[in-house]
Design a protein around this motif. Sequence first.
Motif, PDB file in Angstrom:
ATOM      1  N   LEU A 111     -71.976  89.662  90.011  1.00 58.13           N
ATOM      2  CA  LEU A 111     -71.866  88.903  88.940  1.00 58.13           C
ATOM      3  C   LEU A 111     -70.603  87.971  88.813  1.00 58.13           C
ATOM      4  O   LEU A 111     -70.853  86.769  88.378  1.00 58.13           O
ATOM      5  CB  LEU A 111     -71.858  89.934  87.866  1.00 58.13           C
ATOM      6  CG  LEU A 111     -72.114  89.359  86.378  1.00 58.13           C
ATOM      7  CD1 LEU A 111     -73.461  88.455  86.100  1.00 58.13           C
ATOM      8  CD2 LEU A 111     -71.829  90.330  85.479  1.00 58.13           C
ATOM      9  N   GLU A 125     -80.718  86.691  79.836  1.00 58.91           N
ATOM     10  CA  GLU A 125     -80.230  87.271  81.064  1.00 58.91           C
ATOM     11  C   GLU A 125     -79.401  88.425  80.740  1.00 58.91           C
ATOM     12  O   GLU A 125     -79.102  89.364  81.548  1.00 58.91           O
ATOM     13  CB  GLU A 125     -79.645  85.943  81.859  1.00 58.91           C
ATOM     14  CG  GLU A 125     -80.543  84.905  82.403  1.00 58.91           C
ATOM     15  CD  GLU A 125     -79.857  83.884  82.866  1.00 58.91           C
ATOM     16  OE1 GLU A 125     -80.194  83.514  84.153  1.00 58.91           O
ATOM     17  OE2 GLU A 125     -79.005  83.127  82.432  1.00 58.91           O
ATOM     18  N   CYS A 128     -81.008  91.409  79.912  1.00 57.22           N
ATOM     19  CA  CYS A 128     -81.676  92.078  81.285  1.00 57.22           C
ATOM     20  C   CYS A 128     -80.372  92.622  82.111  1.00 57.22           C
ATOM     21  O   CYS A 128     -80.664  93.847  82.418  1.00 57.22           O
ATOM     22  CB  CYS A 128     -82.355  91.045  81.967  1.00 57.22           C
ATOM     23  SG  CYS A 128     -83.752  90.550  81.244  1.00 57.22           S
ATOM     24  N   LEU A 129     -79.448  91.963  82.087  1.00 55.59           N
ATOM     25  CA  LEU A 129     -78.217  92.631  82.805  1.00 55.59           C
ATOM     26  C   LEU A 129     -77.761  93.790  82.318  1.00 55.59           C
ATOM     27  O   LEU A 129     -77.568  94.879  82.924  1.00 55.59           O
ATOM     28  CB  LEU A 129     -77.047  91.516  82.786  1.00 55.59           C
ATOM     29  CG  LEU A 129     -75.614  92.070  83.193  1.00 55.59           C
ATOM     30  CD1 LEU A 129     -75.594  92.277  84.728  1.00 55.59           C
ATOM     31  CD2 LEU A 129     -74.515  91.066  82.917  1.00 55.59           C
ATOM     32  N   GLN A 132     -80.221  96.758  82.372  1.00 57.51           N
ATOM     33  CA  GLN A 132     -80.154  97.489  83.480  1.00 57.51           C
ATOM     34  C   GLN A 132     -78.885  98.516  83.987  1.00 57.51           C
ATOM     35  O   GLN A 132     -79.095  99.558  84.555  1.00 57.51           O
ATOM     36  CB  GLN A 132     -80.363  96.433  84.778  1.00 57.51           C
ATOM     37  CG  GLN A 132     -81.634  95.855  84.846  1.00 57.51           C
ATOM     38  CD  GLN A 132     -81.836  94.988  86.124  1.00 57.51           C
ATOM     39  OE1 GLN A 132     -81.496  95.522  87.116  1.00 57.51           O
ATOM     40  NE2 GLN A 132     -82.086  93.644  85.982  1.00 57.51           N
ATOM     41  N   VAL A 157     -76.123  91.713  91.819  1.00 58.53           N
ATOM     42  CA  VAL A 157     -77.549  91.191  91.444  1.00 58.53           C
ATOM     43  C   VAL A 157     -78.115  91.031  92.845  1.00 58.53           C
ATOM     44  O   VAL A 157     -77.843  89.881  93.676  1.00 58.53           O
ATOM     45  CB  VAL A 157     -77.480  89.947  90.710  1.00 58.53           C
ATOM     46  CG1 VAL A 157     -79.056  89.896  90.110  1.00 58.53           C
ATOM     47  CG2 VAL A 157     -76.681  90.314  89.430  1.00 58.53           C
ATOM     48  N   GLY A 161     -83.592  90.356  91.504  1.00 51.93           N
ATOM     49  CA  GLY A 161     -83.042  90.306  90.179  1.00 51.93           C
ATOM     50  C   GLY A 161     -82.498  91.813  89.420  1.00 51.93           C
ATOM     51  O   GLY A 161     -82.170  91.837  88.475  1.00 51.93           O
ATOM     52  N   VAL A 163     -80.005  94.775  89.415  1.00 54.89           N
ATOM     53  CA  VAL A 163     -78.484  94.949  89.112  1.00 54.89           C
ATOM     54  C   VAL A 163     -78.027  96.499  89.830  1.00 54.89           C
ATOM     55  O   VAL A 163     -78.839  97.340  89.538  1.00 54.89           O
ATOM     56  CB  VAL A 163     -78.089  94.986  87.743  1.00 54.89           C
ATOM     57  CG1 VAL A 163     -76.686  95.216  87.628  1.00 54.89           C
ATOM     58  CG2 VAL A 163     -78.536  93.582  87.130  1.00 54.89           C
ATOM     59  N   LEU A 301     -82.233  87.546  86.671  1.00 53.04           N
ATOM     60  CA  LEU A 301     -82.080  88.628  85.991  1.00 53.04           C
ATOM     61  C   LEU A 301     -83.042  89.203  85.295  1.00 53.04           C
ATOM     62  O   LEU A 301     -83.486  90.441  85.084  1.00 53.04           O
ATOM     63  CB  LEU A 301     -80.697  88.825  85.282  1.00 53.04           C
ATOM     64  CG  LEU A 301     -79.317  88.659  86.131  1.00 53.04           C
ATOM     65  CD1 LEU A 301     -78.207  88.148  85.276  1.00 53.04           C
ATOM     66  CD2 LEU A 301     -78.984  90.229  86.372  1.00 53.04           C
ATOM     67  N   THR A 302     -84.004  88.378  84.864  1.00 47.78           N
ATOM     68  CA  THR A 302     -85.196  88.721  84.029  1.00 47.78           C
ATOM     69  C   THR A 302     -86.400  89.052  84.641  1.00 47.78           C
ATOM     70  O   THR A 302     -87.234  89.627  84.301  1.00 47.78           O
ATOM     71  CB  THR A 302     -85.505  87.173  83.129  1.00 47.78           C
ATOM     72  OG1 THR A 302     -86.134  86.246  84.050  1.00 47.78           O
ATOM     73  CG2 THR A 302     -84.497  86.777  82.464  1.00 47.78           C
TER      74      THR A 302
END
Length: 433
Positions: A111, A125, A128-129, A132, A157, A161, A163, A301-302
């Motif tokens: 990241l 994003e 989503c990050l 996870q 990542v 996508g 993590v 990330l999505t």
Amino acid sequence: MQVGDKTPGGRYTFLDRLGGGGMGEVWLARDEQFGRTVAVKFLLEEHQLTKSTSGGGWDYQNLEQRFLREAEVMASLDHPGVPMVLDWSMEPCGDFKRRYIVMQHVEGGTLEYIFDKFHSLVVEEVACLAAQVCSVLAVAHDKNLIHRDLKPSNLMVDRSGLVRVLDFGIAILTDPNITRLTRSSQASPGTTGYMAPEVRTLKTPGVEESDLYSLGCVMYEALGGPVFSGTSDEVTAAHLKETPEPIRVRNPTVPEKLGELIDQMLLKDPGERPSGAREVYGRLRSYLPRQDFRGRESFDLTRPFVDPWCPLPRSDGRSGGGRMPPQVIAKPQVTSSSVAAGLRAAQETWETGRTEDALMQAKQILQGAKDHLKIPSRVTRKAWLAYATMLRDSGSVPEAVAELRAMLEQSAPFVGEEDSHLGQAKKILRDIE
């Protein structure tokens, strides 16, 4: 360690050094038994440790225990968000005296790298990050494990996508029946810019809400820059005493309820933060992207939420129309690429013998990186190191020392003492002081 070296028995052949810090290093290797690439993490030998490591209250036996704990913790967490442990060796063999952990190799970027590349993330994003990471934390907390060092460089990542949460080396077990590795005589665990106040003051080795504070710092930075800036002491004092500027003041595009969640995660009292990772995940759900959301072409990330089974683009570029990247927030005029190009130009000027011109170029590049990419940026640290090195080589040793000390003081709160650029800075200081 050199490219081509092997572990005893010849199973793992080392291909490339991926990174390292004050206590260890990671190499890309080939598993000769199964013909796959793996990541091998080493604990440095005792004579290789930095002064900051030995000065933090850790003796070598502590570090060996911590290293073994990391292998055991990662192996116990059956979750796709934790790299799989494939093998380990804690017994020196002949001339090969290093302890090592063999892990799944994750192809992707941290990241920290993504922040350098894109400057900031959009709301979907970040949701989503964080969702996870919360999924990993829920599993870890169920096992009474507290990570204690969540930060951008410990979140990887991959191309799809997903993590991965890295570096469980200072994780602790909150079960009172199990002996802890961290003692009151040792320095506070974690990284200053992301460390919960109760961990910083050693009031507790860490609770579940401590990890939520660290995650809140990461989310805040993704949307609005670091929570606090300054020297290590200034950042520490701010995290202990100051109320962060509300994230919606920094970035008005953040939805109200998401802003309230992030601000709550950064409260000083652990009891006033969300009750756990599951609560945070639940409050993030409404910000996860819809099926028609278009993510980035890289580091999307999505993707795990929008289209998890979509084949990845081919590496030869024949994949057809890729995903369109979303608009980023306030993309800076100075970028990682422009800083890298500027440093190359400054080096070329230096090599022609125009020392003063090269120093002026490097100084201007560094100032631009500080202003636009901020001090936590990996590229800023690289530019700082290059400028200080030029000062040293030109004979301006006191100025070089001052720059290196400022780099260490201002960068350590965000990247930790084990950062490779800070390690190089410390080595130069030892050589010239």
